[in-house]
Structure formats: structure tokens, C-alpha cells
Design a protein around this motif. Structure first.
Motif, mmCIF file in Angstrom:
data_model
loop_
_atom_site.group_PDB
_atom_site.id
_atom_site.type_symbol
_atom_site.label_atom_id
_atom_site.label_comp_id
_atom_site.label_asym_id
_atom_site.label_seq_id
_atom_site.Cartn_x
_atom_site.Cartn_y
_atom_site.Cartn_z
ATOM 1 N N SER A 49 0.832 -1.201 0.000
ATOM 2 C CA SER A 49 0.000 0.000 0.000
ATOM 3 C C SER A 49 0.867 1.252 0.000
ATOM 4 O O SER A 49 0.551 2.239 -0.677
ATOM 5 C CB SER A 49 -0.925 0.016 1.214
ATOM 6 O OG SER A 49 -1.781 -1.101 1.187
ATOM 7 N N GLN A 93 -7.618 0.393 -0.060
ATOM 8 C CA GLN A 93 -7.849 -0.882 0.619
ATOM 9 C C GLN A 93 -9.054 -0.747 1.561
ATOM 10 O O GLN A 93 -9.846 -1.657 1.710
ATOM 11 C CB GLN A 93 -6.584 -1.243 1.409
ATOM 12 C CG GLN A 93 -6.575 -2.649 1.938
ATOM 13 C CD GLN A 93 -5.190 -3.035 2.457
ATOM 14 O OE1 GLN A 93 -4.258 -2.246 2.453
ATOM 15 N NE2 GLN A 93 -5.066 -4.269 2.906
ATOM 16 N N ASP A 171 -5.920 -1.333 -4.741
ATOM 17 C CA ASP A 171 -5.403 -1.946 -3.514
ATOM 18 C C ASP A 171 -6.394 -3.005 -3.042
ATOM 19 O O ASP A 171 -7.404 -2.700 -2.433
ATOM 20 C CB ASP A 171 -5.192 -0.872 -2.431
ATOM 21 C CG ASP A 171 -4.211 -1.337 -1.366
ATOM 22 O OD1 ASP A 171 -3.997 -2.554 -1.272
ATOM 23 O OD2 ASP A 171 -3.663 -0.473 -0.650
ATOM 24 N N GLU A 172 -6.093 -4.227 -3.338
ATOM 25 C CA GLU A 172 -6.903 -5.390 -2.957
ATOM 26 C C GLU A 172 -8.354 -5.269 -3.412
ATOM 27 O O GLU A 172 -9.268 -5.166 -2.585
ATOM 28 C CB GLU A 172 -6.807 -5.626 -1.448
ATOM 29 C CG GLU A 172 -5.350 -5.668 -1.010
ATOM 30 C CD GLU A 172 -5.114 -6.412 0.293
ATOM 31 O OE1 GLU A 172 -6.090 -6.904 0.867
ATOM 32 O OE2 GLU A 172 -3.947 -6.508 0.695
HETATM 33 MG MG LIG Z 1 -2.151 -2.756 2.147
#
Ligand SMILES: [Mg+2]
Ligand SMILES: Nc1ncnc2c1ncn2[C@@H]1O[C@H](COP(=O)(O)OP(=O)(O)OP(=O)(O)O)[C@@H](O)[C@H]1O
Lengths: 247, 246
Positions: A49, A93, A171-172
């Protein structure tokens, strides 16, 4: 739409970022070719991140350079950086939806401020289209607090895409989603890549997502790019640091 | 000391980033509504009670000196020059300073402020400039309304023991008040309002992660802005003194 030049869209050189005396990125290098999806793998807390926050200019690295479309992010003024940011989509995220605004207002927020000449109908059309993409048109007048975790992630995705950015940093994107929705998100990522020729960096632990979306997989280990290659190449590797992600 | 520098540069940005076009007029109106209109009941109530109580408490001393008839004048001066602006500002700091600190603090820790930044929008402009402008404009208005309600409370206080007509009461008050009593008092509330807004936003923006961080921001916003109000009040009295307005 199709950009003629085939220079890489993102080039990161010798990036160093630390917090206090904890070094997170320690000479990280990465090149993202135009129109490709690069997946970053790495353990929790390895700095994935942090890396993409450096790319968007939320965090300032100590040294090294980040070129986006040949602009050096680390040397731009705040105003120039804001200009560049409109071409980059960023999926947090944590989703980071504005919780005092409805879903519609969340999506309109960047539109109304960057495309100042846009008409009301056009805004409504783009907002509906973005929500339809993630199958959530019915939530348009709800507040974020009324939605489930997976729905929030999808709304956040819709907001990320609404300005039609050339680059998207995810992010994810599929963490916490069921397999069916995950598959839909993966397809959406692929669709954007094909339709808008979007280049992406995707952070993911979800091996299905990695397999389906990655053109290039990068393993972030100890602040460096430890290995790089296609999904198949890394999957066949005998290196134990790489293998543990694919078992 | 380190913090003083940070607050100063945060304030400086108000005059560089904050006042550039394009203006967030809708958000400004929305904040004026929340910060001004919704604070009015609280300010009204406290002002009323303060005017009433002050009058009832001053009366015995004035009776002792045989100047009971000066009660409206004394109370009027005290309320308009000092007590009205300061009490209103402190109530305002408690209500608005803490809510701004908590709101922006939770936006900070849930990355909503970062989300604005990454979409190329300056959160300072959208969140801070609008709120600071709203507090700066609304506090003087609230103070003027509060002063009026206080004086009405005081009128009722006078009438508990003796009978005055409302006309006579307000005539007495306004005759004793000069321009030089009213104007500096209102001008200082502009600065009080500015301080409450800036401090609330600064504390929110510098909030640390976690629920506790948000609580700390809200709390320290109230403490710091209350102290600032007294410091500004002290400076204001020095300045009016120097300008010969006292
Ligand atoms: Mg992360
Ligand atoms: N603002 C910050 N201040 C101090 N330390 C930070 C900050 N942001 C991140 N870190 C530290 O940097 C390290 C990497 O964090 P990062 O969020 O990039 O991890 P990650 O690889 O994304 O992990 P995950 O997969 O769990 O999301 C962590 O040890 C974290 O404690």
C-alpha cells in the motif's frame, strides 16, 4: 484513444521510503508497460500500500524517482500533481467512501469538480453507468453506512473508474468478496483494460484474481522487487520465497 | 512550540490555497447552516439565562450604592462589550470546535481526506476553507443575536423586583452604548470564529489513527480554541486601549 507512443507508462527507480528508522521500501524498481496489468504480491506489512501511495503522491519517498507518463511525480508542484492525479484512479484498501454523502454524491464528487462544463444529464448518465458496471444501481440514493462490506468495495471501484483514468491503482480489489463477485470484478478490470487501454497496478492476495488479471506479477520482498515474471513463470519457480505464495 | 509553527503554516494556507477560486459555495452554505443556524438554540438559551442571572446578581450591589436605576446600563455594557462575545464564543468552541475536530478527524483516519487528494481535489479547500469561513461569519451573527436575547433576559430580571417598560429598558441600554463599545466587540468575534474554525480543522487534519485519535482531536480542539479565545480577547482589549476606544 489508442496512444501511439509505446514508452512505459510508469517507471519507478530506486525508490526508498521509511517511517522513522523502519525502512519499508529499499531501492524498489518497477516498469509498467502501457495497457498492461501488473500485480504486486507481498506479505502483509511488506509495503504494498505504501508503494502505490508513493505513486499517487500521498506519501513522499526519501529518494528515488517515479515517472508517470514521463512526469516525475516526486518533483511536481501540488497543482501539477493534482492535474496528473485526475488521470490516475486509486482504489483504497479501506474503500474510503465519503460517509456523509450518498452513493450518488460520492461518484459525482470528482466529476463535478474536474469536468466543470459537464451537463446534469451527462453526470447522471455517467454515475448510473458506473454503478451498473458493479451491479449496484439500486443503491444510488443510499448512504455508505447502509451497504455491506462487499457492496462498499464495489461502489469504491465505481468511483475509482468514473473519471476514465488511464492508470488505475487497485489496492486489494477482491479481498472480502465472494468468489462470484470477485470474478465479476476481475472481468471488469479486464474489460477496462481492453476498452480504455487502461494500465493498472493491482495489489492482491487472491490467487484467482492474480491468475486472471496479471500480465506481469511482481513479488515485493524486503523493500525490493524480488522477482518478476508472468503468472506461469512464477508459479513454476522453485525459489521458496516465491513458492509460498503459490501453494 | 513545534505545534505553533504547524498551526501557523496551516493558517497561512487559508490565505493561499483557501481563497483561490473556484469556490465551494454549496458546501459553504451547508456549513453556515450547520454551524450557524443549528447552534442558535443553544446560544439563545445560554444567553438568555446569562442576562437574567447577571441582572439578578448585580442588583443587590447597585441597591447598596443607591444606583439601582443604572442596572440596565451596567448589564448592557457588560453583556455587549465582554460577556456576550466571550460566552458565546466559548459555547461555540465547545459545540462547533469539537464537532469539526471529530468530523475531520474521522475523515482523516478513514482515509476520506486522502481520497479527496487522490482524486485531484484539494481537501483544504473543500473541507477547511468552507468551515473556517463559516465559523468566521456565523459567530458574529450568533453573538449579535445572543446579545439581544441576553438583554431581553436582563429586562425580565429587572422586572422581577421593579417595573420598567421594555421601551424604557432598551432606550436606557442603547443610550449608554457607543459605537466604540459595539464595533470592537463584534470585530473580535470575527477573530474568535476564525480561531475556532482553524483550530478545529487543524486538530482534525492532524488526528492520529484509531478511535482514540479522533476523541483526542475533538477534545484538544475545544481546549486550544477556548484558550485562543481568551488570548485574542486580551489582545483585543490592548488594541482598543491603544486606539483610545475605551
Ligand atoms: Mg495494504
Ligand atoms: N503512515 C504511516 N506511518 C507509519 N508507518 C506506516 C504508515 N503507513 C504504513 N506504515 C508501515 O509500513 C508498513 C507497510 O504498510 P503497508 O500498508 O504498505 O502494508 P501492506 O503491504 O499494504 O500490507 P497489507 O497486505 O496488510 O495491506 C507497515 O509496517 C506499516 O506499519
Amino acid at each position: 484513444m489508442e496512444p501511439k507512443n509505446n514508452k512505459p507508462i510508469i517507471v519507478i527507480k530506486d525508490l526508498v521510503k521509511s517511517f522513522g528508522d523502519k525502512v519499508i521500501l529499499d531501492g524498489f524498481n518497477l516498469t509498467v508497460e502501457r495497457g498492461t496489468n501488473v500485480v504486486i504480491l507481498g506479505k502483509s506489512g511488506s509495503g504494498k500500500s505504501v508503494l502505490i501511495k508513493c505513486i499517487i503522491g500521498l506519501l513522499k519517498p526519501e529518494s528515488g524517482s517515479i515517472f508517470v507518463n514521463e512526469d516525475n511525480i516526486t518533483a511536481l508542484s501540488e497543482d501539477e500533481l493534482d492535474e496528473t492525479r485526475t488521470k490516475i484512479g486509486f482504489l483504497f484498501q479501506s474503500n474510503a467512501l465519503y460517509d456523509s454523502m450518498t452513493i450518488r454524491e460520492n461518484l459525482e464528487f470528482p466529476l463535478l469538480r474536474h469536468w466543470v462544463d459537464i451537463t446534469r444529464e451527462e453526470v447522471d448518465r455517467l454515475v448510473s453507468e458506473a454503478l451498473e458496471n458493479v451491479d449496484l444501481l439500486h443503491t444510488i440514493d443510499m448512504m455508505p453506512s447502509e451497504l455491506s462490506g462487499g457492496m462498499l468495495k464495489r461502489v469504491a471501484l465505481a468511483r475509482t473508474m468514473i473519471l476514465r483514468p488511464e492508470i488505475i491503482l487497485y489496492d486489494e480489489p477482491t479481498t472480502g468478496l465472494d468468489p462470484v463477485t470477485s470474478r465479476e470484478i476481475e472481468n471488469l478490470i479486464l474489460k477496462l483494460q481492453e476498452k480504455n487501454h487502461t494500465s493498472s497496478i493491482i495489489i492482491s492476495h487472491d490467487m484467482n484474481c492474480v491468475k486472471n488479471t496479471a500480465d506481469v506479477v511482481v513479488l515485493l520482498l524486503e523493500g525490493k522487487s524480488y522477482a518478476q515474471g508472468s503468472f506461469e513463470e512464477l508459479a513454476q519457480s522453485t525459489d521458496k520465497n516465491i513458492k509460498q505464495f503459490f501453494d | 512550540m513545534d505545534e505553533t509553527g504547524k498551526v501557523a503554516s496551516f493558517t497561512g494556507r487559508f490565505f493561499s490555497v483557501g481563497i483561490q477560486p473556484r469556490y465551494e459555495n454549496r458546501e459553504l452554505l451547508n456549513q453556515c447552516y450547520k454551524i450557524g443556524y443549528l447552534s442558535f438554540p443553544l446560544v439563545g438559551l445560554t444567553s438568555f439565562i446569562m442576562g437574567l442571572v447577571l441582572t439578578m446578581q448585580l442588583r443587590p450591589s447597585l441597591v447598596d450604592y443607591g444606583v439601582e436605576s443604572q442596572l440596565p446600563v451596567m448589564v448592557g455594557l457588560a453583556i455587549v462589550r465582554e460577556i456576550g462575545p466571550v460566552i458565546t464564543a466559548l459555547i461555540f468552541a465547545g459545540k462547533i470546535g469539537s464537532s469539526i475536530g471529530a468530523e475531520l478527524g474521522s475523515m482523516k483516519v478513514t482515509e476520506q481526506i486522502d481520497a479527496m487528494t487522490v482524486s485531484g481535489i484539494k481537501p483544504y479547500k473543500y473541507l477547511v476553507a468552507t468551515r473556517v469561513l463559516a465559523t468566521t461569519l456565523m459567530l458574529p451573527l450568533l453573538t449579535i443575536l445572543g446579545d439581544g436575547i441576553s438583554l431581553f433576559g436582563s429586562y425580565l430580571g429587572v422586572n422581577i423586583r421593579s417595573v420598567t417598560s421594555i421601551d424604557l429598558f432598551f432606550l436606557q441600554v442603547f443610550k449608554s452604548l457607543d459605537f466604540s463599545d459595539v464595533l470592537p466587540a463584534i470585530i473580535k468575534t470575527l477573530f474568535f470564529g476564525f480561531a475556532v474554525g482553524i483550530v478545529g480543522c487543524y486538530k482534525g487534519f492532524s488526528s492520529s489513527k484509531g478511535t482514540q485519535g479522533v476523541g483526542v482531536s475533538a477534545n484538544s480542539a475545544v481546549v486550544l480554541s477556548s484558550v485562543m479565545i481568551f488570548v485574542i480577547d486580551l489582545l483585543a482589549v490592548q488594541i482598543t486601549e491603544l486606539m483610545g476606544l475605551n
